[in-house]
Design a protein around this motif. Structure first.
Motif, short mmCIF file in Angstrom:
data_model
loop_
_atom_site.label_atom_id
_atom_site.label_comp_id
_atom_site.label_asym_id
_atom_site.label_seq_id
_atom_site.Cartn_x
_atom_site.Cartn_y
_atom_site.Cartn_z
N THR A 9 55.62 14.10 34.47
CA THR A 9 54.69 15.21 34.62
C THR A 9 54.66 15.95 36.11
OG1 THR A 9 52.83 13.53 35.64
CG2 THR A 9 53.00 13.46 33.34
N GLY A 10 54.03 17.00 36.33
CA GLY A 10 54.16 17.72 37.41
C GLY A 10 55.73 18.13 37.69
N ALA A 11 56.27 18.45 36.47
CA ALA A 11 57.79 18.52 36.64
C ALA A 11 58.15 19.78 37.01
CB ALA A 11 58.46 18.48 34.98
N PHE A 12 57.31 20.78 37.22
CA PHE A 12 57.68 22.02 37.74
C PHE A 12 57.47 22.18 39.34
CE2 PHE A 12 56.52 23.51 33.21
CZ PHE A 12 57.71 23.14 32.80
N GLY A 13 56.97 21.07 40.09
CA GLY A 13 56.66 21.31 41.30
C GLY A 13 58.04 20.73 42.04
N ILE A 14 57.95 20.63 43.47
CA ILE A 14 59.15 20.25 44.11
C ILE A 14 59.60 18.92 43.96
CG2 ILE A 14 59.95 20.13 46.61
CD1 ILE A 14 59.75 22.89 45.84
N LEU A 15 58.58 17.95 43.96
CA LEU A 15 59.35 16.61 43.59
C LEU A 15 59.69 16.47 42.29
CD1 LEU A 15 59.69 13.65 44.26
CD2 LEU A 15 57.36 13.38 44.24
N GLY A 16 58.73 17.18 41.43
CA GLY A 16 58.97 16.84 39.93
C GLY A 16 60.43 17.41 39.44
N GLU A 17 60.69 18.67 40.17
CA GLU A 17 61.97 19.27 39.81
C GLU A 17 63.20 18.11 40.50
OE1 GLU A 17 62.14 23.00 41.82
OE2 GLU A 17 61.18 24.11 40.04
N ALA A 18 63.00 17.68 41.48
CA ALA A 18 64.15 16.75 42.05
C ALA A 18 64.13 15.32 41.22
CB ALA A 18 63.62 16.10 43.30
N VAL A 19 63.01 14.94 40.84
CA VAL A 19 63.05 13.75 39.72
C VAL A 19 63.90 14.24 38.47
CG1 VAL A 19 61.86 12.33 38.26
CG2 VAL A 19 60.93 12.98 40.69
N ASN A 175 55.53 9.17 52.19
CA ASN A 175 54.74 9.71 53.38
C ASN A 175 54.77 10.87 53.24
OD1 ASN A 175 53.67 10.05 55.77
ND2 ASN A 175 55.02 8.51 56.96
N VAL A 176 54.68 11.88 53.98
CA VAL A 176 54.61 13.66 53.81
C VAL A 176 55.92 14.09 53.38
CG1 VAL A 176 54.21 15.76 54.93
CG2 VAL A 176 53.04 13.64 55.95
N ILE A 177 55.90 14.63 52.23
CA ILE A 177 57.03 15.25 51.37
C ILE A 177 57.65 16.51 52.18
CG2 ILE A 177 58.03 15.83 49.22
CD1 ILE A 177 56.07 13.92 48.04
N ASP A 178 58.71 16.82 52.10
CA ASP A 178 59.35 17.79 52.80
C ASP A 178 59.12 19.11 51.83
OD1 ASP A 178 60.26 19.98 54.23
OD2 ASP A 178 62.44 18.85 54.43
N THR A 179 58.09 19.92 51.76
CA THR A 179 57.98 20.93 50.81
C THR A 179 57.59 22.23 51.82
OG1 THR A 179 55.68 20.63 50.42
CG2 THR A 179 57.07 19.42 48.99
N PRO A 197 62.47 15.06 48.94
CA PRO A 197 62.23 14.78 47.53
C PRO A 197 63.36 14.15 46.73
CG PRO A 197 61.46 17.04 48.07
CD PRO A 197 62.30 16.42 49.27
N ALA A 198 64.37 14.45 47.11
CA ALA A 198 65.72 13.80 46.72
C ALA A 198 65.85 12.33 46.88
CB ALA A 198 67.18 14.34 47.03
N ALA A 199 65.36 11.98 47.81
CA ALA A 199 65.14 10.42 48.23
C ALA A 199 64.34 9.67 47.44
CB ALA A 199 65.06 10.37 49.96
#
Length: 228
Positions: A9-19, A175-179, A197-199
């Motif tokens: 879920t939330g797949a089109f955001g920065i973290l979602g894309e990395a996951v 913690n704060v995500i780099d976006t 996000p990749a980490a």
């Protein structure tokens, strides 16, 4: 062995894309779910855009569509959420409701919708995105931290409820995500300390793997930049 089916879920955001990228590189098939619409199709993915997971019926219908299109899911990763900074004095009931809808209810509704499938799958995984800020809330973080604390407690309770199954439930607490948004909102911050996000995706990939079978009910902080 057949590829696993992962729901993000939330797949089109920065973290979602990395996951999603990490899962695809691992050979998994991915159902990308988001309130937004996808910018482009991606091989190995089936997209479900315009989905309001704060609506329980919408969450149920989405899982039904995933099962019909791809088969029963093996992994659920609840990335969907939102953020606000406001002092308690200036907060409104609308903002409290919005944060709980975006963070707690999206996680709860999608998990409940997918649970009948997941609890019967061998080595199923549920991975939620919590927040380090919910472990000790700073000024202006009450609304957001309270909603993420609900995610933490959902994680712990469900892990206990599924203790007699092979399905594990864990939460990752960045913690704060780099976006780009966080950089714009905090221009004077040291961006090298922001979590990549990749980490986070690397940790999620481990929690989704058979190697994590002994871990359930954990709230795992991710506090380092993770540039290397």
């Amino acid at each position: 062995m057949l590829p696993r089916i992962a729901v993000v879920t939330g797949a089109f955001g920065i973290l979602g894309e990395a996951v999603c990228a990490a899962l695809l590189a691992n050979g998994d098939r991915v159902a990308r779910v988001d309130y937004a619409q996808p910018r482009a199709a991606l091989a190995g993915c089936v997209d479900f855009g315009g989905v309001d997971l704060a609506d329980v019926d919408c969450a149920n219908q989405t899982i039904d569509a995933i099962v019909e299109t791809m088969g029963p899911p093996d992994i659920l990763i609840n990335v969907a959420g939102g953020f606000t900074w406001e002092t308690l004095a200036d907060s409104t009931m609308e903002s409290w409701s919005r944060m709980f809808s975006m963070n707690a209810m999206t996680c709860l509704n999608m998990t409940k919708a997918a649970l009948p499938q997941l609890r019967n799958r061998p080595n199923a995984r549920i991975i939620n995105i919590g927040s380090m800020s919910a472990t000790s809330a700073a000024a202006g973080m009450a609304t957001y931290a309270a909603s993420k604390t609900a995610v933490h407690k959902i994680t712990e309770a469900l892990a206990a409820e599924l203790a007699d199954t092979s399905c594990t439930v864990n939460a990752v607490l960045p913690n704060v995500i780099d976006t780009p948004t966080n950089r714009a909102d905090m221009p004077d911050a040291d961006f090298s300390k922001f979590v990549q996000p990749a980490a986070i995706a690397d940790l999620i990939l481990f929690l989704a793997s058979p190697a994590s079978r002994g871990i359930s009910g954990a709230l795992i902080p991710v506090s380092r930049g993770g540039t290397e």
